[in-house]
Scaffold this motif. Structure first.
Motif, PDB file in Angstrom:
ATOM      1  N   HIS A  59       0.841  -1.207   0.000  1.00 58.48           N
ATOM      2  CA  HIS A  59       0.000   0.000   0.000  1.00 58.48           C
ATOM      3  C   HIS A  59       0.877   1.259   0.000  1.00 58.48           C
ATOM      4  O   HIS A  59       0.590   2.222  -0.713  1.00 58.48           O
ATOM      5  CB  HIS A  59      -0.929   0.002   1.219  1.00 58.48           C
ATOM      6  N   PHE A  60       1.945   1.208   0.766  1.00 57.96           N
ATOM      7  CA  PHE A  60       2.864   2.354   0.837  1.00 57.96           C
ATOM      8  C   PHE A  60       3.450   2.679  -0.545  1.00 57.96           C
ATOM      9  O   PHE A  60       3.541   3.836  -0.943  1.00 57.96           O
ATOM     10  CB  PHE A  60       3.993   2.037   1.832  1.00 57.96           C
ATOM     11  N   GLU A  62       2.163   2.030  -3.469  1.00 57.63           N
ATOM     12  CA  GLU A  62       1.150   2.526  -4.414  1.00 57.63           C
ATOM     13  C   GLU A  62       0.581   3.881  -4.013  1.00 57.63           C
ATOM     14  O   GLU A  62       0.150   4.655  -4.863  1.00 57.63           O
ATOM     15  CB  GLU A  62      -0.019   1.529  -4.488  1.00 57.63           C
ATOM     16  N   ARG A  63       0.567   4.162  -2.723  1.00 57.88           N
ATOM     17  CA  ARG A  63      -0.157   5.327  -2.216  1.00 57.88           C
ATOM     18  C   ARG A  63       0.566   6.635  -2.543  1.00 57.88           C
ATOM     19  O   ARG A  63       1.794   6.730  -2.416  1.00 57.88           O
ATOM     20  CB  ARG A  63      -0.319   5.194  -0.689  1.00 57.88           C
ATOM     21  N   GLU A  64      -0.235   7.615  -2.945  1.00 55.28           N
ATOM     22  CA  GLU A  64       0.297   8.953  -3.197  1.00 55.28           C
ATOM     23  C   GLU A  64       0.660   9.621  -1.867  1.00 55.28           C
ATOM     24  O   GLU A  64       0.167   9.225  -0.814  1.00 55.28           O
ATOM     25  CB  GLU A  64      -0.781   9.820  -3.866  1.00 55.28           C
ATOM     26  N   MET A  65       1.455  10.685  -1.953  1.00 56.37           N
ATOM     27  CA  MET A  65       1.728  11.485  -0.753  1.00 56.37           C
ATOM     28  C   MET A  65       0.420  12.129  -0.272  1.00 56.37           C
ATOM     29  O   MET A  65      -0.458  12.406  -1.090  1.00 56.37           O
ATOM     30  CB  MET A  65       2.725  12.589  -1.091  1.00 56.37           C
ATOM     31  N   PRO A  66       0.294  12.386   1.023  1.00 62.87           N
ATOM     32  CA  PRO A  66      -0.969  12.978   1.507  1.00 62.87           C
ATOM     33  C   PRO A  66      -1.228  14.364   0.901  1.00 62.87           C
ATOM     34  O   PRO A  66      -0.288  15.061   0.511  1.00 62.87           O
ATOM     35  CB  PRO A  66      -0.771  13.090   3.013  1.00 62.87           C
ATOM     36  N   THR A  67      -2.492  14.736   0.845  1.00 59.66           N
ATOM     37  CA  THR A  67      -2.839  16.067   0.338  1.00 59.66           C
ATOM     38  C   THR A  67      -3.258  16.990   1.475  1.00 59.66           C
ATOM     39  O   THR A  67      -3.483  18.165   1.272  1.00 59.66           O
ATOM     40  CB  THR A  67      -4.005  15.989  -0.670  1.00 59.66           C
ATOM     41  N   TRP A  68      -3.381  16.465   2.667  1.00 53.23           N
ATOM     42  CA  TRP A  68      -3.755  17.262   3.835  1.00 53.23           C
ATOM     43  C   TRP A  68      -2.469  17.703   4.512  1.00 53.23           C
ATOM     44  O   TRP A  68      -1.665  16.881   4.917  1.00 53.23           O
ATOM     45  CB  TRP A  68      -4.617  16.396   4.775  1.00 53.23           C
ATOM     46  N   GLY A  69      -2.246  19.014   4.598  1.00 52.01           N
ATOM     47  CA  GLY A  69      -1.041  19.491   5.265  1.00 52.01           C
ATOM     48  C   GLY A  69      -0.097  20.180   4.299  1.00 52.01           C
ATOM     49  O   GLY A  69      -0.429  20.421   3.134  1.00 52.01           O
ATOM     50  N   ASN A  70       1.087  20.494   4.791  1.00 56.96           N
ATOM     51  CA  ASN A  70       2.077  21.192   3.977  1.00 56.96           C
ATOM     52  C   ASN A  70       2.808  20.177   3.107  1.00 56.96           C
ATOM     53  O   ASN A  70       3.936  19.788   3.364  1.00 56.96           O
ATOM     54  CB  ASN A  70       3.065  21.927   4.899  1.00 56.96           C
ATOM     55  N   CYS A  71       2.112  19.717   2.071  1.00 54.90           N
ATOM     56  CA  CYS A  71       2.582  18.550   1.329  1.00 54.90           C
ATOM     57  C   CYS A  71       3.793  18.844   0.460  1.00 54.90           C
ATOM     58  O   CYS A  71       4.569  17.937   0.163  1.00 54.90           O
ATOM     59  CB  CYS A  71       1.442  17.996   0.490  1.00 54.90           C
ATOM     60  N   ASN A  72       3.981  20.101   0.051  1.00 53.05           N
ATOM     61  CA  ASN A  72       5.132  20.409  -0.807  1.00 53.05           C
ATOM     62  C   ASN A  72       6.450  20.095  -0.101  1.00 53.05           C
ATOM     63  O   ASN A  72       7.414  19.675  -0.734  1.00 53.05           O
ATOM     64  CB  ASN A  72       5.118  21.885  -1.211  1.00 53.05           C
ATOM     65  N   ASP A 173      -4.754   4.086   5.959  1.00 52.92           N
ATOM     66  CA  ASP A 173      -5.193   5.445   6.323  1.00 52.92           C
ATOM     67  C   ASP A 173      -4.446   6.512   5.518  1.00 52.92           C
ATOM     68  O   ASP A 173      -5.056   7.429   4.981  1.00 52.92           O
ATOM     69  CB  ASP A 173      -4.953   5.661   7.821  1.00 52.92           C
ATOM     70  N   ASN A 174      -3.145   6.415   5.467  1.00 54.94           N
ATOM     71  CA  ASN A 174      -2.363   7.368   4.677  1.00 54.94           C
ATOM     72  C   ASN A 174      -0.991   6.749   4.385  1.00 54.94           C
ATOM     73  O   ASN A 174      -0.674   5.674   4.889  1.00 54.94           O
ATOM     74  CB  ASN A 174      -2.223   8.719   5.402  1.00 54.94           C
ATOM     75  N   LYS A 175      -0.212   7.407   3.558  1.00 50.47           N
ATOM     76  CA  LYS A 175       1.074   6.822   3.122  1.00 50.47           C
ATOM     77  C   LYS A 175       1.995   6.536   4.307  1.00 50.47           C
ATOM     78  O   LYS A 175       2.677   5.519   4.349  1.00 50.47           O
ATOM     79  CB  LYS A 175       1.763   7.769   2.141  1.00 50.47           C
ATOM     80  N   PHE A 176       1.986   7.420   5.302  1.00 53.88           N
ATOM     81  CA  PHE A 176       2.920   7.260   6.411  1.00 53.88           C
ATOM     82  C   PHE A 176       2.435   6.226   7.430  1.00 53.88           C
ATOM     83  O   PHE A 176       3.242   5.572   8.086  1.00 53.88           O
ATOM     84  CB  PHE A 176       3.217   8.617   7.046  1.00 53.88           C
ATOM     85  N   SER A 177       1.114   6.055   7.536  1.00 50.51           N
ATOM     86  CA  SER A 177       0.638   4.978   8.409  1.00 50.51           C
ATOM     87  C   SER A 177       0.939   3.636   7.746  1.00 50.51           C
ATOM     88  O   SER A 177       1.205   2.637   8.421  1.00 50.51           O
ATOM     89  CB  SER A 177      -0.852   5.132   8.720  1.00 50.51           C
ATOM     90  N   ALA A 178       0.916   3.598   6.411  1.00 43.78           N
ATOM     91  CA  ALA A 178       1.275   2.360   5.699  1.00 43.78           C
ATOM     92  C   ALA A 178       2.754   2.054   5.922  1.00 43.78           C
ATOM     93  O   ALA A 178       3.128   0.908   6.197  1.00 43.78           O
ATOM     94  CB  ALA A 178       0.978   2.515   4.213  1.00 43.78           C
ATOM     95  N   LEU A 179       3.589   3.092   5.831  1.00 41.31           N
ATOM     96  CA  LEU A 179       5.034   2.901   6.041  1.00 41.31           C
ATOM     97  C   LEU A 179       5.293   2.403   7.458  1.00 41.31           C
ATOM     98  O   LEU A 179       6.061   1.461   7.676  1.00 41.31           O
ATOM     99  CB  LEU A 179       5.767   4.230   5.799  1.00 41.31           C
ATOM    100  N   ASN A 180       4.632   3.032   8.423  1.00 43.90           N
ATOM    101  CA  ASN A 180       4.827   2.624   9.815  1.00 43.90           C
ATOM    102  C   ASN A 180       4.406   1.172  10.009  1.00 43.90           C
ATOM    103  O   ASN A 180       5.119   0.391  10.636  1.00 43.90           O
ATOM    104  CB  ASN A 180       4.033   3.548  10.745  1.00 43.90           C
TER     105      ASN A 180
END
Lengths: 469, 345
Positions: A59-60, A62-72, A173-180
């Motif tokens: 999942h990590f 395939e998953r895009e970076m999150p769009t919520w937050g200072n994503c740049n 849930d999000n890319k970083f929860s997948a990584l964790n």
């Protein structure tokens, strides 16, 4: 010795010392399915956990970076230049004297055993990927309280972990929860039985020592019916010119009538990306409280959240952020009112100085079934100079007509009248500003255990040094 | 300039299009550029100069790119002293217009938007010159089936004063994107929006106010009363540049939810890069106050009458600070009539 670049990057950072790295196992940099399997195998984990890790890894990828937050700002992370597992000690020690000397020296400098003797119900100290020291007071153990590092929790209570792991923060849930979920290591596992009140706070301390290290601790806290717990967490890292990544997942489960308070003072050095998913579930009449302080890191994206799932549940979030030179504290809070008569309070305070940027990013959601909800959100920001920046991005989604919600925010500079008053009483301008800043954060510090509050005030004073002229 | 068919369609992850995607307010399908007729614009008080439209800066916003391409004419208004009433009539399948106001003195313009068109595109632009004062009112009374896409771009010069009041009553789906730039020092902008959501109305107002110079002031009040299965969205983006010291800016979003199925969203964003400023925003959402209802009903009013009175009080309150008497009175009168029809029958 710190390099010139590193020194410039982090400024005066009190915990910037680092010890020579003496790891017993160190994985090569970069992430692959094999790395994930190797971590799981090394820890001798049950098959179901390996499967979850592999699923999360896929999942990590395939998953895009999150769009919520200072994503740049996330584009600066090089996932291939990070070490995903590093073991510093062969086992978790129960006696402080048995902890390897170099690691013990680090935690002694941070004051861990001293604090434990004085006022803690239990403590876990995590160095790099795994816990190196762990202890719990005997009386708590007798009451059936489980307080272990997460790896030991999985070994000793696999059924309990299997039942709750990933139920609050799923890997998808999000890319970083997948990584964790793919590479997690360490963290705390706590279970408080029905009706047990843990009077003394329990504490975990996380320390990254190695360069380009990723720390992915996983914490799971379950407070059974009518119980209560206060968990305190502190984090530091040494200063290097290259970046490290801290991407934790914290899951809290407060059963009917239970109360969990989770306090954090994050003081990572200014080369750490701090991207954390923290979420709690509050069942009927339960309370989840996040007391969240963000002083360090290069970029923090952290939005402690609470799912108010049972009738009468309550959420309390107090969040403070200090953004100095080169820092972006993108902190906030999320509360989802899913059941009737649920209530929440969010208080966010931030200070920007020396070109730092602090943001409040919040979400307050009321679903159609949640009758009679009440919520109040207050955001205050102080700007200490003209180079800094403060943002507020609140979101309110209201799907129920009986909800009573309020949000207010203000941005201002330090009041000239207050400065004048304090200086007329003999304080220098710097001292006066320090006093005003401490007073500004007071609603946060008064919720912390005394030692943490004192420590936080000292940290703020250090940060405020040289803020005039 | 990007042409519409080459432009990328925004996804819902973009803040502006999160609650009302472009596909929901496009007249046909997003990959089409349909033929769009002209809105009829008439005024007894004001001369309207119509010319072929020059290309307008659209800032890569999809709605503006679309309007830039389908609208062929620009209607230029240069209001004189006192109030001018302008009728905007929408008939047919899809109609649009670009109206530009050039303010050079103290003046007021009241727009009345009405008609049965299925889709209406309205692009308002204006420049408030140095030392000029402009008050603009807009009452949306489109038919209950209409879709409205409104984009505004206003610029306020040094010592200029601009107030904009919107009463949103008609239409089925409304997407308004109103942007004001305070480009001159000591300029002031006040904006007032009142929304009455009824039936399945979906009303999305996005308001951007950009302070570029020092000593600029702005104020925004958005009041939405949502009944039946209506949905109100209010998003604000207040930006204060690092140069804009001594700015005073405030935004308030209030939602009154009148039925179990009504929904409201409020996202008042704030980006502050100057430190010598007073910037604040607030958002609140609540049902009708049961004590106030009880009081009114104990004085002999029916439930519907008491509700109408409280909703009227709530929405009329949006306009109390409108400086232009004629605009304030016109808005309040139209609102009272509308609520009596809708809530009491």
């Amino acid at each position: 010795m710190m390099t010139q670049d590193a020194q410039e990057a982090v400024g005066d950072y009190r915990y910037g010392f680092h010890d020579p790295e003496s790891s017993t196992i160190r994985f090569d940099k970069g992430l692959s399915e094999q790395v994930v399997r190797d971590i799981s195998e090394l820890k001798n984990e049950p098959e179901w956990m390996t499967d979850i890790r592999i699923k999360a890894y896929n999942h990590f990828i395939e998953r895009e970076m999150p769009t919520w937050g200072n994503c740049n700002s996330l584009e600066g992370i090089n996932f291939d230049n990070i070490t995903y597992f590093l073991r510093s000690s062969d086992k978790t020690e129960k006696n402080w004297d048995d902890v390897p000397e170099d690691i013990k020296r680090t935690f002694d400098r941070l004051g861990i055993p001293e604090a434990e003797q004085k006022w803690l119900g239990g403590v876990t100290a995590q160095y790099e990927s795994e816990a190196v020291y762990h202890s719990i007071r005997e009386d708590l153990e007798e009451q059936g309280v489980i307080f272990l590092d997460m790896d030991s929790g999985l070994k000793e209570y696999p059924e309990l972990v299997k039942k709750y792991f990933g139920t609050v923060v799923p890997h998808s849930d999000n890319k970083f929860s997948a990584l964790n979920t793919a590479v997690w290591s360490g963290g705390s596992f706590i279970y408080v039985p029905k009706g047990v009140h843990v009077e003394m706070p329990v504490q975990a301390y996380f320390r990254i020592n190695a360069k380009n290290m990723g720390q992915f601790e996983r914490t799971l806290i379950i407070a059974d019916e009518g119980s209560s717990l206060h968990y305190v967490e502190g984090c530091t890292a040494p200063t290097y010119s290259t970046d490290s990544l801290h991407s934790a997942v914290v899951e809290l489960i407060a059963m009917e009538g239970a109360k969990i308070r989770y306090s954090t003072v994050q003081n990572w050095s200014a080369n750490v990306y701090n991207l954390v998913t923290k979420r709690g579930v509050a069942h009927k009449n339960a309370t989840v409280e996040w007391v969240d302080g963000n002083i360090g890191s290069k970029l923090t994206m952290k939005y402690p959240s609470v799912l108010l799932k049972g009738e009468g549940a309550h959420a309390e979030i107090i969040s403070v952020a200090y953004a100095g030179k080169g820092q972006h504290q993108d902190a906030g809070a999320k509360v989802h009112h899913l059941a009737p008569n649920t209530t929440s309070n969010i208080l966010s305070k931030s200070i920007s100085k020396g070109g730092g940027r602090s943001s409040y990013r919040g979400m307050l959601q009321v679903t159609p079934k949640a009758d009679g909800c009440r919520s109040k959100v207050v955001c205050d920001a102080l700007m200490l100079d003209e180079d800094s920046r403060s943002d507020t991005y609140p979101t309110m989604e209201i799907g129920n007509s009986t909800a009573d919600l309020e949000h207010e925010a203000s941005v201002s500079k330090i009041s000239g009248d207050q400065l004048f008053y304090l200086m007329s009483r003999g304080h220098s301008e710097e001292e006066a500003m320090g006093l005003i800043v401490n007073g500004f954060f007071e609603p946060f510090t008064r919720e912390l255990p005394m030692e943490y509050a004192v420590e936080l005030n000292r940290l703020l004073e250090l940060e405020m040094e040289g803020s005039i002229g | 300039m990007t042409s519409y068919l080459d432009a990328s369609i925004p996804t819902r992850s973009e803040h502006l299009w999160r609650y009302t995607p472009w596909s929901r307010v496009h007249p046909t399908k997003v990959d089409e550029l349909p033929t769009v007729g002209e809105l009829v614009i008439v005024s007894d008080d004001l001369e309207i100069k119509t010319s072929f439209k020059k290309s307008i800066e659209h800032g890569n916003d999809i709605a503006r790119i679309f309007l830039d391409e389908v609208v062929e004419q620009t209607h230029v208004l240069t209001p004189g002293e006192g109030i001018s009433h302008v009728q905007i009539r929408a008939g047919g399948h899809a109609v649009a217009a670009h109206i530009h106001l050039e303010a050079t003195q103290t003046s007021s313009v009241m727009f009345h938007l009405s008609g049965e068109a299925e889709w209406v595109g309205l692009w308002l632009t204006g420049n408030i010159g140095s030392n000029s004062h402009l008050s603009v009112g807009l009452i949306n009374e489109l038919s209950s089936e209409s879709v409205l896409v409104r984009t505004d771009n206003w610029n306020v010069e040094r010592d200029g004063d601009f107030e904009l009041a919107t009463l949103s009553l008609g239409g089925q789906r409304i997407k308004s994107d109103i942007r004001t730039t305070l480009s001159g020092s000591n300029s002031t902008h006040k904006q007032f929006i009142a929304v009455h959501g009824h039936g399945t109305r979906h009303d999305d107002h996005h308001i951007e106010i950009h302070h570029k110079q020092p000593h600029t002031n702005s104020k925004l009040i958005v009041n939405a009363a949502c009944d039946d299965r209506s949905h109100s969205v209010g998003t604000g983006a207040l930006t204060i540049d690092d140069k804009a010291q001594h700015t005073d800016a405030g935004q308030v979003f209030r939602n009154l939810l009148l039925s179990q199925s009504a929904r409201a969203e409020a996202i008042p964003e704030l980006e502050v890069m100057a430190n010598e400023v007073a910037a604040a925003h607030g958002a609140a959402s609540a049902p009708l106050d049961s004590m106030q209802m009880h009081y009114l009903m104990s004085r002999g009013l029916s439930k519907e009458e008491a509700t109408a009175m409280l909703v009227e009080g709530f929405l009329v309150d949006s306009f109390v600070e409108v400086r232009s008497d004629s605009i304030r009175e016109a808005m309040q009168t139209r609102l009272t009539v509308h609520l009596e029809c809708k809530l009491i029958g």
